[in-house]
Design a protein around this motif. Structure first.
Motif, PDB file in Angstrom:
ATOM      1  N   THR A  76      18.540  41.197  29.846  1.00 58.90           N
ATOM      2  CA  THR A  76      19.003  41.324  28.466  1.00 58.90           C
ATOM      3  C   THR A  76      17.839  41.695  27.564  1.00 58.90           C
ATOM      4  O   THR A  76      16.688  41.374  27.853  1.00 58.90           O
ATOM      5  CB  THR A  76      19.641  40.000  27.986  1.00 58.90           C
ATOM      6  N   THR A  84      20.348  45.663  23.926  1.00 62.57           N
ATOM      7  CA  THR A  84      21.397  45.747  24.946  1.00 62.57           C
ATOM      8  C   THR A  84      22.763  45.689  24.257  1.00 62.57           C
ATOM      9  O   THR A  84      23.008  44.813  23.424  1.00 62.57           O
ATOM     10  CB  THR A  84      21.289  44.595  25.958  1.00 62.57           C
ATOM     11  N   TRP A 100      24.731  41.147  28.217  1.00 61.14           N
ATOM     12  CA  TRP A 100      24.871  41.322  26.773  1.00 61.14           C
ATOM     13  C   TRP A 100      24.902  39.938  26.123  1.00 61.14           C
ATOM     14  O   TRP A 100      25.679  39.061  26.530  1.00 61.14           O
ATOM     15  CB  TRP A 100      26.160  42.085  26.460  1.00 61.14           C
ATOM     16  N   THR A 101      24.036  39.730  25.140  1.00 63.38           N
ATOM     17  CA  THR A 101      23.946  38.439  24.466  1.00 63.38           C
ATOM     18  C   THR A 101      24.476  38.570  23.046  1.00 63.38           C
ATOM     19  O   THR A 101      24.028  39.437  22.280  1.00 63.38           O
ATOM     20  CB  THR A 101      22.486  37.934  24.436  1.00 63.38           C
ATOM     21  N   HIS A 156      25.527  34.494  26.753  1.00 62.21           N
ATOM     22  CA  HIS A 156      25.281  35.600  27.675  1.00 62.21           C
ATOM     23  C   HIS A 156      26.623  36.039  28.260  1.00 62.21           C
ATOM     24  O   HIS A 156      27.440  35.193  28.644  1.00 62.21           O
ATOM     25  CB  HIS A 156      24.360  35.177  28.826  1.00 62.21           C
TER      26      HIS A 156
END
Length: 503
Positions: free
Chosen positions: A409, A413, A424-425, A430
């Motif tokens: 990440t 992203t 993807w955060t 997450h």
């Protein structure tokens, strides 16, 4: 005071035992949860023990050099055990020992030395002492003469004086009264032995006509017997057949009348003579009442003792190393044997092979039900050794998950990037696709578990949720969501190169 207590009971420093006690009344044994921790023995643990802060401290007497400065006979008896009677017998035999009350109301009989002695010497002496006291079946610490490796922790004993002078685990003065901790220090000083004194310590055996035979007969015939007559008579017949091979049968009935308070019927005696005349049988060393008075090492030196007979060894103190695929340690006549799987414990063929391979002794083959009794007893008292931190499959999966989420990440992203195996955060969570994590990351790490069990472990143990779908263009992939991990700081420092010398 703490330092003095530590110096008396020092042992293995890389592991220790802990016990959380559940108290029971009405004379029942005090039970609790006990296990071995692979953590160093700190001064704070000693302090907590003396202050009465649970868990109470257990020390493993044998150190990394296979030596010890103390040993103990653990007489596991409770509900009215007569400590004064035991102390008087020790005084009569002039033995330099200190008796303490155990947490269960039995007795811990301690032997102390000025400097470390071999665990073999301490154990041999205390085995002889336990036999002459009539507690030959009791546990003796150290329970092993050698630790096989750094992963082997041995067995621990719960120490006295938990909660200091307000304890139920106190030593006894010579008059049978409870000793304060200061009194105990004085008892220790009066009874401590040099290695030479321990080596030369004579364990006085009772005078007996059986001094050329098994020590158990020597001890059991000091008084007329009420209990165990049948088994004692069996033991005597084996002795008589060896000493008087031609006329042993004539000796049986006189023994019956001389040593039993109520002699067995003549018909029973004749049946036993008839049965034994047709067979060559061995001594029964592992049965009561013989095992409470057994001194196997001494018996082997006696002319009509067990000699070179193949006797099934004493098995004790099964330990389970609590891994995903556990292995086990067991003491075989005081020597450590590692059992790779539970099958090596419960299958006699595999057990005998493990023993022969590791300590060069081959236990005799015994009947299946008899072997099962040994293993059932071991399993009933199994002790758990906590696995090293991070060694379980769950611990490893958690580490892999954190590394995957923090490495895959970045600030830029996007949601669409998770289709390419990234993370993807968003809003402290997450998001990732399980298949990308499993096939693109875990399998490259040589992860041994299958896909479905792994996904279930993530849900049950790693707090991941998998009932989520997100829209990415025309696709709605199922994603897993977990609370965001803190991204580690980049501590990399580029190497400073020396400037080139233009000349």
């Amino acid at each position: 005071m703490i330092e003095r207590f530590i110096n008396i009971f020092k042992g293995l420093e890389r592991a220790h035992g802990v016990t959380y006690v559940d108290k029971k009344g009405n004379g029942e044994k005090i039970k609790g949860k006990s296990f071995v921790k692979r953590d160093p023995v700190t001064e704070n643990l000693w302090r907590n023990h003396l202050q009465g802060t649970e868990p109470s401290l257990g020390i493993i007497p044998i150190n990394n050099e296979n030596k010890c400065i103390w040993g103990c006979i653990d007489i596991d008896s409770y509900a009215g055990f007569d400590h004064k009677k035991l102390i008087n017998k020790i005084k009569l035999l002039n033995l330099p020992l200190v008796v303490c009350r155990s947490k269960s109301g039995g007795a811990h009989v301690f032997c102390f030395t000025t400097v470390p002695v071999t665990a073999q010497l301490m154990r041999d002496k205390l085995l002889s002492v336990s036999a002459v006291l009539g507690y030959g079946g009791s546990e003796v610490f150290p329970k092993q003469v050698e630790l096989k490796s750094q992963e082997d922790t041995g067995n621990f004993l719960n120490l006295p004086y938990f909660n200091g002078d307000n304890t139920t685990r106190y030593a006894f003065l010579e008059n049978g009264e409870a000793a304060t901790l200061e009194d105990f220090f004085e008892l220790h000083e009066r009874n401590i032995l040099t290695p030479e004194q321990l080596e030369q310590l004579k364990i006085k055996r009772p005078e007996s006509e059986f001094s050329d035979g098994p020590p158990c007969l020597e001890s059991l015939t000091q008084n007329k017997l009420d209990d165990g007559r049948d088994r004692v008579l069996y033991q005597y017949i084996q002795y008589a057949k060896r000493k008087w091979p031609e006329e042993w049968s004539k000796k049986v009935n006189p023994f019956n009348y001389k040593y039993f308070s109520e002699p067995l019927d003549d018909k029973i005696i004749q049946d036993k003579i008839k049965f034994n005349s047709k067979k060559e049988l061995g001594f029964k060393c592992n049965e009561e009442p013989m095992c409470s008075h057994c001194d196997k090492k001494l018996c082997k030196t006696r002319k009509y003792g067990i000699g070179g007979e193949s006797v099934f060894p004493e098995l004790s103190d099964l330990q389970k190393v609590d891994l995903d695929e556990p292995y086990y340690w067991v003491n075989v006549d005081g020597e450590r044997v590692k059992l790779e799987t539970i099958d090596h414990l419960i299958e006699q063929r595999l057990f005998r092979r493990s023993v022969a391979k590791q300590i060069d002794k081959k236990p005799p083959r015994i009947k299946g039900p008899d072997f099962d009794k040994f293993t059932d007893l071991l399993l009933a008292g199994i002790e758990i050794i906590k696995a090293p931190q991070g060694s379980s499959i769950i611990d490893q999966l958690k580490d892999h998950l954190e590394e995957f989420c923090t490495n895959r990440t970045a600030k830029d992203t996007t949601k669409a990037d998770i289709l390419r195996g990234n993370v993807w955060t968003s809003e402290g969570k997450h998001h990732f696709i399980f298949a990308k994590f499993f096939h693109g990351y875990l399998q490259r790490k040589k992860w041994g578990e299958k896909s479905q069990p792994t996904q279930q472990m993530l849900k049950e143990h790693c707090e991941c949720k998998d009932d989520n779908r997100i829209t990415i263009g025309k696709k709605r992939p199922s994603v897993m969501i977990v609370d965001a991990f803190e991204k580690p700081e980049n501590t990399y420092q580029p190497k400073q190169l020396k400037p080139k010398d233009p000349y």
